[in-house]
Design a protein around this motif. Structure first.
Motif, PDB file in Angstrom:
ATOM      1  N   THR A 146     110.511  67.369  51.819  1.00 39.19           N
ATOM      2  CA  THR A 146     109.599  68.500  51.686  1.00 39.19           C
ATOM      3  C   THR A 146     109.257  69.101  53.051  1.00 39.19           C
ATOM      4  N   GLY A 147     109.938  68.608  54.088  1.00 38.45           N
ATOM      5  CA  GLY A 147     109.872  69.259  55.395  1.00 38.45           C
ATOM      6  C   GLY A 147     110.988  70.269  55.530  1.00 38.45           C
ATOM      7  N   LEU A 175     114.633  76.179  41.882  1.00 38.73           N
ATOM      8  CA  LEU A 175     113.175  76.272  41.926  1.00 38.73           C
ATOM      9  C   LEU A 175     112.684  76.619  43.328  1.00 38.73           C
ATOM     10  N   THR A 176     113.111  75.861  44.325  1.00 40.64           N
ATOM     11  CA  THR A 176     112.642  76.119  45.692  1.00 40.64           C
ATOM     12  C   THR A 176     113.490  77.143  46.428  1.00 40.64           C
ATOM     13  N   GLY A 177     114.708  77.363  45.972  1.00 42.94           N
ATOM     14  CA  GLY A 177     115.614  78.271  46.674  1.00 42.94           C
ATOM     15  C   GLY A 177     116.289  77.663  47.885  1.00 42.94           C
ATOM     16  N   ALA A 178     115.915  76.437  48.265  1.00 43.67           N
ATOM     17  CA  ALA A 178     116.491  75.821  49.466  1.00 43.67           C
ATOM     18  C   ALA A 178     117.973  75.538  49.273  1.00 43.67           C
ATOM     19  N   ASP A 323      94.710  83.570  47.977  1.00 44.13           N
ATOM     20  CA  ASP A 323      94.060  82.278  48.214  1.00 44.13           C
ATOM     21  C   ASP A 323      94.521  81.247  47.189  1.00 44.13           C
ATOM     22  N   ASP A 324      94.627  80.004  47.634  1.00 40.50           N
ATOM     23  CA  ASP A 324      94.949  78.865  46.763  1.00 40.50           C
ATOM     24  C   ASP A 324      96.277  79.058  46.025  1.00 40.50           C
ATOM     25  N   LEU A 325      97.217  79.696  46.689  1.00 37.34           N
ATOM     26  CA  LEU A 325      98.569  79.867  46.141  1.00 37.34           C
ATOM     27  C   LEU A 325      99.533  79.048  46.999  1.00 37.34           C
ATOM     28  N   THR A 326     100.373  78.252  46.340  1.00 33.83           N
ATOM     29  CA  THR A 326     101.334  77.399  47.038  1.00 33.83           C
ATOM     30  C   THR A 326     102.751  77.846  46.731  1.00 33.83           C
ATOM     31  N   VAL A 327     103.477  78.218  47.756  1.00 37.92           N
ATOM     32  CA  VAL A 327     104.898  78.524  47.621  1.00 37.92           C
ATOM     33  C   VAL A 327     105.686  77.249  47.896  1.00 37.92           C
ATOM     34  N   TYR A 328     106.618  76.923  47.007  1.00 37.71           N
ATOM     35  CA  TYR A 328     107.438  75.725  47.172  1.00 37.71           C
ATOM     36  C   TYR A 328     108.787  76.123  47.763  1.00 37.71           C
ATOM     37  N   THR A 342     115.109  82.900  45.712  1.00 38.09           N
ATOM     38  CA  THR A 342     114.425  82.400  44.521  1.00 38.09           C
ATOM     39  C   THR A 342     113.116  81.784  44.989  1.00 38.09           C
ATOM     40  N   VAL A 343     111.994  82.330  44.536  1.00 31.40           N
ATOM     41  CA  VAL A 343     110.679  81.959  45.069  1.00 31.40           C
ATOM     42  C   VAL A 343     109.802  81.467  43.920  1.00 31.40           C
ATOM     43  N   SER A 344     109.287  80.238  44.067  1.00 34.91           N
ATOM     44  CA  SER A 344     108.421  79.648  43.049  1.00 34.91           C
ATOM     45  C   SER A 344     107.072  79.299  43.652  1.00 34.91           C
ATOM     46  N   PHE A 345     106.025  79.468  42.843  1.00 37.57           N
ATOM     47  CA  PHE A 345     104.694  79.174  43.345  1.00 37.57           C
ATOM     48  C   PHE A 345     103.767  78.761  42.209  1.00 37.57           C
ATOM     49  N   THR A 346     102.677  78.128  42.583  1.00 37.38           N
ATOM     50  CA  THR A 346     101.597  77.812  41.649  1.00 37.38           C
ATOM     51  C   THR A 346     100.278  78.270  42.251  1.00 37.38           C
TER      52      THR A 346
END
Length: 419
Positions: A146-147, A175-178, A323-328, A342-346
């Motif tokens: 996750t780094g 999901l992460t696009g990585a 605010d309080d949005l996390t991009v993975y 491809t960009v995912s977030f919660t």
């Protein structure tokens, strides 16, 4: 290289045109499936209306159908950088993976090991898990960092033993696009004598697949992710394919690649597949390349990547203002060569489906859920019943669409939080 010809690209896609009386549609559901050019639909229609026959007959429509199948394999050989007899066309990536995993399994023994990654789509995990259950094999799961957001070389090396026989890994996460350093990971496996099976479904719409440079044994992708019909395509190294005992009818063709293509193929969709590759080659020509089809395909991707990365940067910048949005995934623009758009977030206080429902109602098409990235959500501690909001960019998207989407996300989050 000329500027990316966005207007010319969009003109090729009927679904993108503004229609009288119709509400707007912003297609950001692209990781699940892209729109198709008119030329692809025309090729499918022509094949089923004018060349509709089974293969092997000595009459015009059957000969024309046979030519479609040959040309479809040739087009995908140019797309992947391989020979025509190393291309297998099937219904979808998951079905092909189930099929080939069983053939590969014929050469495995109880106690042998298969490595899967926690970065993969479930289509490149469940077939191997179930094969292991069937044959008494062992599964080793390799996490991603996750780094870096990728499968790292030292972690893979640590997972390999003298019983490891297969490495199943993905090119880019849906999901992460990585994007993994697949060439380096394959080289590690190859040095240990391990068969490599690469899922390039999420990568192929955004980057040039070069199976020769990767030196992998298998690579799979899906045409409907890169502007084509609903087909899956598998590259197999010829020397490996020749050793596989195919599941096939006794009297069917035993030559490569057809012994792996059971039954009558979806001839009209293969006509669309050739048209898909030709569309990408056309784009390369519009971007200044006047070489052969493979060179034009490479030029198309070079131009598309630059266009998509710019849009991806605008999208992520806008999301991170909430605010309080996390991009993975990777958010540093200096590292965008290591990801696809491809960009995912919660959000901490809003369910993905709740936000996506509002975006869909406004004509912004995107997804909520785990998106079959089952291992990914579990490693990240995301509730699989909730999943993420996933927004995916294709090269026909515009800066205006991204700006509208960012504004809609920000506005709807405010409204939901205000109750």
């Amino acid at each position: 290289m000329t500027a990316f010809p966005l207007e010319a690209v969009r003109a090729r896609f009927p679904s993108l045109a503004t229609k009288d009386g119709a509400s707007r549609r912003i297609y950001l559901d692209n990781p699940a499936g892209t729109q198709v050019p008119r030329s692809v639909a025309d090729a499918i229609g022509d094949a089923i209306l004018n060349k509709n026959a089974n293969l092997g007959g000595d009459f015009p429509t059957s000969r024309a159908a046979g030519s479609i199948i040959e040309r479809g394999h040739g087009a995908m050989a140019d797309f992947l950088g391989c020979d025509e007899d190393e291309v297998i066309i099937g219904p979808n990536m998951t079905s092909l993976t189930y099929h080939f995993s069983r053939m590969i399994g014929r050469g495995l023994k109880p106690g042998d090991e298969i490595i899967v990654t926690q970065m993969d789509h479930e289509g490149n995990v469940s077939p191997w898990l179930q094969l292991a259950d069937d044959l008494g094999l062992n599964i080793r799961k390799v996490p991603f960092s996750t780094g870096s957001w990728t499968v790292e070389e030292d972690v893979l090396k640590a997972a390999i033993t003298d019983r490891t026989r297969v490495l199943a890994l993905n090119y880019s996460s849906n999901l992460t696009g990585a994007t993994n350093a697949v060439g380096e990971l394959v080289a590690i496996a190859k040095a240990a004598g391990i068969l490599t099976y690469v899922d390039a479904v999420q990568f192929a719409p955004h980057g040039l697949c070069d199976v020769g440079a990767l030196d992998c044994d298998f690579l799979v992708c899906s045409a409907y992710k890169f502007f084509g019909p609903h087909l899956g395509i598998l590259y197999g190294r010829r020397s490996v394919l020749e050793k596989l005992d195919a599941y096939k009818c006794r009297c069917s063709d035993n030559a490569l690649p057809y012994r792996f293509e059971t039954g009558t193929p979806q001839i009209e969709l293969v006509a669309g597949l050739e048209a898909t590759v030709d569309y990408i080659a056309w784009l390369g020509g519009e971007c200044g390349e006047d070489g052969r089809r493979r060179q034009k395909i490479a030029a198309a991707y070079s131009a598309s990547i630059a266009h998509e990365n710019a849009l991806c940067g605008e999208l992520i910048d806008g999301l991170l203002q909430v605010d309080d949005l996390t991009v993975y995934g990777i958010t540093d623009k200096a590292r965008f060569s290591e990801r696809v758009p491809t960009v995912s977030f919660t959000l901490a206080d809003i369910s993905p489906q709740e936000l996506v429902n509002r975006l869909n109602e406004e004509g912004i098409f995107c997804w909520a859920g785990h998106n079959y990235a089952w291992e990914v959500v579990h490693q990240l501690g995301i509730d699989p019943d909730q999943g993420v909001v996933r927004i995916g960019i294709a090269n026909y998207n515009t800066a205006e669409e991204i700006a509208e989407t960012v504004e809609a996300v920000q506005r709807n989050v405010r409204m939901l939080r205000q109750g």
